[in-house]
Every structure is written in structure tokens, then in C-alpha cells.
Design an enzyme around this catalytic site. Structure first.
Site, PDB file in Angstrom:
ATOM      1  N   CYS A 112       0.887  -1.151   0.000  1.00 31.24           N
ATOM      2  CA  CYS A 112       0.000   0.000   0.000  1.00 31.24           C
ATOM      3  C   CYS A 112       0.928   1.205   0.000  1.00 31.24           C
ATOM      4  CB  CYS A 112      -0.915   0.030   1.223  1.00 31.24           C
ATOM      5  SG  CYS A 112      -1.875   1.563   1.263  1.00 31.24           S
TER       6      CYS A 112
ATOM      7  N   CYS B 145      -0.451   4.147   2.489  1.00 26.88           N
ATOM      8  CA  CYS B 145      -0.433   3.990   3.950  1.00 26.88           C
ATOM      9  C   CYS B 145      -0.159   2.528   4.287  1.00 26.88           C
ATOM     10  CB  CYS B 145      -1.712   4.518   4.581  1.00 26.88           C
ATOM     11  SG  CYS B 145      -3.227   3.993   3.751  1.00 26.88           S
ATOM     12  N   SER B 146      -1.179   1.790   4.723  1.00 30.13           N
ATOM     13  CA  SER B 146      -0.899   0.410   5.143  1.00 30.13           C
ATOM     14  C   SER B 146      -2.112  -0.483   4.935  1.00 30.13           C
ATOM     15  CB  SER B 146      -0.487   0.401   6.613  1.00 30.13           C
ATOM     16  OG  SER B 146      -1.518   1.004   7.386  1.00 30.13           O
ATOM     17  N   CYS B 147      -2.929  -0.211   3.904  1.00 30.59           N
ATOM     18  CA  CYS B 147      -4.128  -1.014   3.654  1.00 30.59           C
ATOM     19  C   CYS B 147      -3.745  -2.487   3.503  1.00 30.59           C
ATOM     20  CB  CYS B 147      -4.843  -0.527   2.404  1.00 30.59           C
ATOM     21  SG  CYS B 147      -5.423   1.169   2.601  1.00 30.59           S
TER      22      CYS B 147
HETATM   23 FE    FE Z   1      -3.322   2.103   2.915  1.00 32.66          FE
END
Ligand code: FE
Length: 210
Positions: A118, A121-123
Site C-alpha cells: 500500500c 499507507c498500510s491497507c
Molecule cells: Fe493504505
């Protein structure tokens, strides 16, 4: 270079590295400070926080994803369903919820190796993989794997032959990805339960082979 450290992260079963991001530690400290304040002010019940943490640490996690992969390897109809409508197929096994509203399953083949990031961000598909490892959230992984995926995979110990195409999938708030690793050779007689034991978290992100 990704800074590598050793640790107790579960990705180490096969000797994989992860990154240790100083920013991440700063964020963890800030989160703890915030938690202390909201609990002290009586805005949040600490038991409620504990049950949420417990859920993401114990109930959901990569074992869910491993069960999905093992079923796909042993049940061709399920595999078709998984690749065509990942969300529905996964939810039929009881794995759904936050960050699992739209999951797309992508199959590794002899021609194409897939890896997930991602960049924003950190999906991450929580219902099947649990919480994302620290390296997945690190700026180094997020920026580098899209620019030089083969070099980053090599640092994870995974060398992709030049004849194999590498495809990078960028997760978003709308769609999360689950990689279906190639079924290891010599496992034809194994049951789904036995196969599930072979499936690793990093294999389902695409940063490891099985
Ligand atoms: Fe994300």
C-alpha cells in the site's frame, strides 16, 4: 537499503527479514500516550480496547488466509470463485469485516509473480491476514517495492527469475489483495489442513515463496 533486524515477528519462520522503522516506534509511543489519556479521561473503556486488540491478535490472522489458500489448492470450483469474487468466496468461510469489504485474490503462476503493497499507507486484508507487519507499513518498503520490486524481493530472500514477470498491486481503501501462492511440488497427497500449515503470511503478501 531496508534496515534489517531480527525479532520475534512470525515471518521469521523461514528466515525472512523485516524492517525496523524508527518512525513506527515513534508512532507506537504516541499511540500509547493517547491511549493513556483517553482511558484516564474515561472516554474509552480499557476492556473494550483489550477485546479489540485480542480480536486482531488471536481471532483473525494469517491462519485464516492459509485456510483459504489451502482450500483453493484442493477445490478447483472454490479456486475459480476465489479468483473471480474474492470477497464472496472468503466471506463464505466466515472471514469478513473491517478492511475485508473488498478483497481480490491474485494467483501466482510460472509466468507471473505478484506482490502487494500500500504505497499510500498500510491497507491490508485484516480478515485473512490479521494486522500488517511493521515492514509492510515502512516508508522504505512502500516506496521501493514499486520502483525496484526484484531488488526488494531479493532482500526478502526471494529471487525471481528474469523470465518471470513481477507485478506489484497497490492496495487502497477500496480494494485489498490476497496472493494465492503456487502450490509447492510434491504436496499432491496432502490434505487441506496439512497444506494450510505450509502457507505463510509473507507468501500471501508475495514477499516469499513457499
Ligand atoms: Fe493504505
Amino acid at each position: 537499503m531496508l534496515k534489517k533486524t531480527s525479532g520475534s515477528d512470525d515471518g521469521h519462520a523461514q528466515g525472512h527479514d523485516h524492517t525496523h522503522d524508527p518512525l513506527e516506534e515513534g508512532a507506537a509511543l504516541r499511540v500509547r500516550a493517547l491511549e493513556e489519556i483517553v482511558v484516564a479521561k474515561g472516554l474509552v473503556d480499557p476492556d473494550a480496547l483489550d477485546s479489540i486488540v485480542e480480536y486482531y491478535e488471536r481471532v483473525t490472522g494469517p491462519r485464516n488466509g492459509a485456510a483459504v489458500i489451502a482450500r483453493a489448492w484442493t477445490d478447483p470450483e472454490f479456486k475459480d470463485w476465489l479468483l473471480n469474487d474474492g470477497t464472496a468466496a472468503i466471506s463464505s468461510m466466515g472471514f469478513s469485516g473491517v478492511q475485508g469489504e473488498h478483497i481480490r485474490a491474485i494467483e501466482n503462476t510460472d509466468e507471473v509473480h505478484n506482490v502487494v503493497v500500500c504505497t499510500l499507507c498500510s491497507c491490508y486484508p485484516w480478515p485473512v491476514l490479521g494486522l500488517a507487519p511493521a515492514w509492510y507499513k515502512s516508508p522504505a518498503y512502500r516506496s521501493r517495492v514499486v520502483r525496484e520490486p526484484r531488488a526488494v524481493l531479493k532482500e526478502f530472500g526471494l529471487e525471481i527469475p528474469s523470465a518471470v514477470q513481477v507485478r506489484v498491486w497497490d492496495s487502497t481503501a477500496e480494494v485489498r489483495y490476497l496472493i494465492v501462492p503456487k502450490r509447492p511440488a510434491g504436496t499432491e497427497k496432502m490434505s487441506a489442513e496439512e497444506l494450510a500449515q505450509m502457507v505463510t503470511r509473507d507468501g500471501m503478501i508475495g514477499t516469499a515463496a513457499l
